[in-house]
Design a protein around this motif. Sequence first.
Motif, PDB file in Angstrom:
ATOM      1  N   VAL A  73       0.842  -1.192   0.000  1.00 45.63           N
ATOM      2  CA  VAL A  73       0.000   0.000   0.000  1.00 45.63           C
ATOM      3  C   VAL A  73       0.879   1.244   0.000  1.00 45.63           C
ATOM      4  O   VAL A  73       2.052   1.214   0.398  1.00 45.63           O
ATOM      5  CB  VAL A  73      -0.953   0.012   1.213  1.00 45.63           C
ATOM      6  N   THR A  96      -4.427   1.355  -1.831  1.00 45.97           N
ATOM      7  CA  THR A  96      -4.972   1.261  -0.479  1.00 45.97           C
ATOM      8  C   THR A  96      -5.383  -0.171  -0.189  1.00 45.97           C
ATOM      9  O   THR A  96      -5.628  -0.966  -1.104  1.00 45.97           O
ATOM     10  CB  THR A  96      -6.193   2.181  -0.305  1.00 45.97           C
ATOM     11  N   ARG A 680       2.472   2.401   6.200  1.00 45.77           N
ATOM     12  CA  ARG A 680       1.287   2.139   5.382  1.00 45.77           C
ATOM     13  C   ARG A 680       0.215   3.217   5.525  1.00 45.77           C
ATOM     14  O   ARG A 680      -0.710   3.296   4.725  1.00 45.77           O
ATOM     15  CB  ARG A 680       0.684   0.768   5.727  1.00 45.77           C
ATOM     16  N   ASN A 681       0.293   4.046   6.564  1.00 40.80           N
ATOM     17  CA  ASN A 681      -0.664   5.107   6.793  1.00 40.80           C
ATOM     18  C   ASN A 681      -0.017   6.455   6.480  1.00 40.80           C
ATOM     19  O   ASN A 681       1.193   6.567   6.338  1.00 40.80           O
ATOM     20  CB  ASN A 681      -1.167   5.084   8.236  1.00 40.80           C
ATOM     21  N   ARG A 736      -4.977   9.030   6.131  1.00 38.00           N
ATOM     22  CA  ARG A 736      -5.276   7.832   5.355  1.00 38.00           C
ATOM     23  C   ARG A 736      -4.804   6.619   6.128  1.00 38.00           C
ATOM     24  O   ARG A 736      -3.615   6.504   6.458  1.00 38.00           O
ATOM     25  CB  ARG A 736      -4.609   7.900   3.982  1.00 38.00           C
ATOM     26  N   ASN A 738      -4.678   2.422   6.425  1.00 35.88           N
ATOM     27  CA  ASN A 738      -4.785   1.115   5.778  1.00 35.88           C
ATOM     28  C   ASN A 738      -4.657   0.023   6.834  1.00 35.88           C
ATOM     29  O   ASN A 738      -3.662  -0.028   7.563  1.00 35.88           O
ATOM     30  CB  ASN A 738      -3.681   0.938   4.730  1.00 35.88           C
ATOM     31  N   SER A 739      -5.661  -0.824   6.902  1.00 33.50           N
ATOM     32  CA  SER A 739      -5.640  -1.901   7.878  1.00 33.50           C
ATOM     33  C   SER A 739      -4.485  -2.858   7.589  1.00 33.50           C
ATOM     34  O   SER A 739      -4.192  -3.171   6.429  1.00 33.50           O
ATOM     35  CB  SER A 739      -6.965  -2.667   7.849  1.00 33.50           C
ATOM     36  N   SER A 745      -9.678   0.213   4.214  1.00 34.10           N
ATOM     37  CA  SER A 745      -8.950   1.482   4.253  1.00 34.10           C
ATOM     38  C   SER A 745      -9.932   2.597   4.565  1.00 34.10           C
ATOM     39  O   SER A 745     -11.124   2.515   4.244  1.00 34.10           O
ATOM     40  CB  SER A 745      -8.228   1.756   2.931  1.00 34.10           C
ATOM     41  N   GLN A 747     -10.250   7.088   4.806  1.00 39.02           N
ATOM     42  CA  GLN A 747      -9.701   8.418   4.561  1.00 39.02           C
ATOM     43  C   GLN A 747     -10.565   9.439   5.287  1.00 39.02           C
ATOM     44  O   GLN A 747     -11.802   9.360   5.238  1.00 39.02           O
ATOM     45  CB  GLN A 747      -9.679   8.744   3.064  1.00 39.02           C
TER      46      GLN A 747
END
Length: 791
Positions: A73, A96, A680-681, A736, A738-739, A745, A747
């Motif tokens: 991601v 994402t 990732r976030n 943002r 992302n699991s 995901s 936002q």
Amino acid sequence: MKITRLFTITLVSLLFAAMGIAQNPTQTIRGIVLDQQSEVPLIGVTVELVGAAQLTGTVTEPDGSFAIEQVPVGRQALRFSYVGYESVTIPNIVVTAGKESYLEVKMAESFTQLNEVVVTAQVDKDKAGNELATISARQFSLEEVTRYSGARNDAARMAANFAGVNIADDSRNDIVIRGNSPTGLLWRMEGVAIPNPNHYSTLGTTGGPVSALNTNLLKNSDFLTSAFPAEYGNALSGVFDIQLRSGNKENHEFTAQLAAFSGLEAMAEGPIKREKNSSYLVSYRHSFVELANEAGLNFGTSALPKYKDLSFKVDLPKSKLGNFSLFGIGGLSNIEFIGKELAADDFYGESDQNSYVNSQFGVLGLTHRLLLNENTYVRTIIAASNSANTYEEERVLADSSIRRHLEVDDAVNRYTVSSFLNKKYSARHTLRVGVIGELFNVKNSVRDRETRPDWVTLRDFDGNLGLLQAYAQSQYRLSEKLTLNTGLHTQYLTFNDTWAVEPRLALNFHLTENQRLNLGYGLHSQMQPLPMYFLQVPQADGSYLRTNEDMEFSRSHQFVLGYDVKVGGDWRIKAETYYQALGNVPVESVPSSFSMLNAGADFAFPEKHFLVNDGTGKNYGFELTVEKFFSKGYYVLVTGSVFDSKYKGSDGVERNTAFNNKYTLNFLAGKEIKIGKDKRNALTFDTKFTTAGGRYYTPIDLAASIEKGEQVFLNDQAYSQRIDPYLRWDVKFGYRLNSKKRKLSQQFFLDFQNVTNHENVFTYRFNRQRGEVQQVNQIGFFPDVLWRVQF
């Protein structure tokens, strides 16, 4: 409130369902690769993930499709290479956890036909998706509409960030391009003209307070501002060419969203038959404004706006007959302005007047694409659309009694057939020829007695009219560095037998690999807004005479010279200068300051009779764009315009138009910071600063207004006074998420618009109750919000 509770329950249920899906924080990128000129699928194209720790990639299947799985991601880039074609790199693909990414990539055949091509093109938004639109054009994406501060999740407001473009005011999203009236804009969806795609739209206008276009359904689309190709007709100022994306053809996916302006949304997409490459995509939105009003937020009025819309696209199973797609959009909106409940500075209503507004529009279309051979295809679209609105207005008199004095009932059903043949003769030459037929079934009724003792019918039409268009467009690569686009467009209006023949020309010269010089010319014609054709006056015998039915097309000769240079790979500087000579513009048959060039930024059109096509106008200016495409975690966009917009009415006096701001300046920037151990976030920060010269306006004759009891203008001083410059600063924060373990995901954006609460003038209005001219300001500080969940 029931709808809100239902949406909340549905969202929570879907989130819990998504939590049961265990996946790594990666996602799949899918797509298709086509020949740019013939749109034939390319087999065996090498697709590589740029910057991956280990070599990651694939090759396209026989149908041109590809899929790369287990992509981390974040922002990624893909490189496409193929023998005999110019390589393509696509940067800034936002991957994402909650949604697969899909790309439609077009590759240009090499001019020299070498076995191995070293030229590499980076696909950026500086070029239109339509390969025949090579000047004064660019594409935009869903990410831009969401990312840019102040856009309100509205593609039209986002376009105001481009050089030469401005929004008329905060109350509506009418698009003013290079000093032209907003009515000069052509809205297209999937290749056909559509009615005004805004809630609370009215007949003949192109903007409105709230957009009904759902940006979550858009794929990269084009925005053109001058000298556009021959396939675009019946437009003077520009083209908004909207394309809808297809649903995921492999997996079912869901999106839930909440936004202050676009509302509460639920969207679903997925395959119908995977083996047939068919899919569905559907979304429903309902206004959130009623909840915001309860929270005390102000949208320019204290009245309660209610609106909802539905959008969809269905790709039907492939067959030997070709590819079929069904698409549609529909919206309903209503609002009531009760005078005693309104503030004195309300955008849309007055305190001694009650108004009742209902509006609807819809589009339903079927697209067919048939590949005749490896170099030729035919694309046909059949569509039906509806646009209707009613408006009732009543005056609250001094004794509190009510007198209704205006009734409007408009409805237009449009039936369209559009078809073109595209043939690629060689890597040098491509030809496109097409025809468009539009049938308008119009029911138009307006009754008024505001200044009369009895009702008078201002417009009463129930009938049909047709607009027929044909065009041919050729692109010829004279050399590796020189490309010539030529075209011819013609159109015919059956209502009064009006013709137009319009040549188009664009020359693109690549001075070096990073520098390009562009030259363009186009003659453009447009029919008048429909309400103006149907105005009528009563005769002594009780009959009515239609006074404007002989109006011809307005015309605009447009000349453009542009220079484009890329600096250091990520930066781009673009300069354009233009001149537009407008003619055949409707003006009054007796000497006056009126011109149709000043109409179109409101809900209604002026009541002007016996118009003749003797008016003229001119727009000229210089535009500069300095842009850093998103890379290294940030982007910058600076656009500026210096221009002049003039017109002459039937009195022969040259005046400023209603849209002559003289200058506009936009500064946008944004930063993205990756957070978390695995990055990732992301936290995002975006800002926008806008300033523009004040518009010219016609002063109010206060004495005459008091005597008559309604607003009277000093028309001999038309557009002689100017409001103060417009200034606004917006700041936007986002997150943002992302699991790590689930296909999920989120936002979140919080957009603080007009953070300085600067008082920008909206208009000057005669207040009947106070007997004075009142200044009405635009929206002050306003917090916008967006929350999107995908799984």
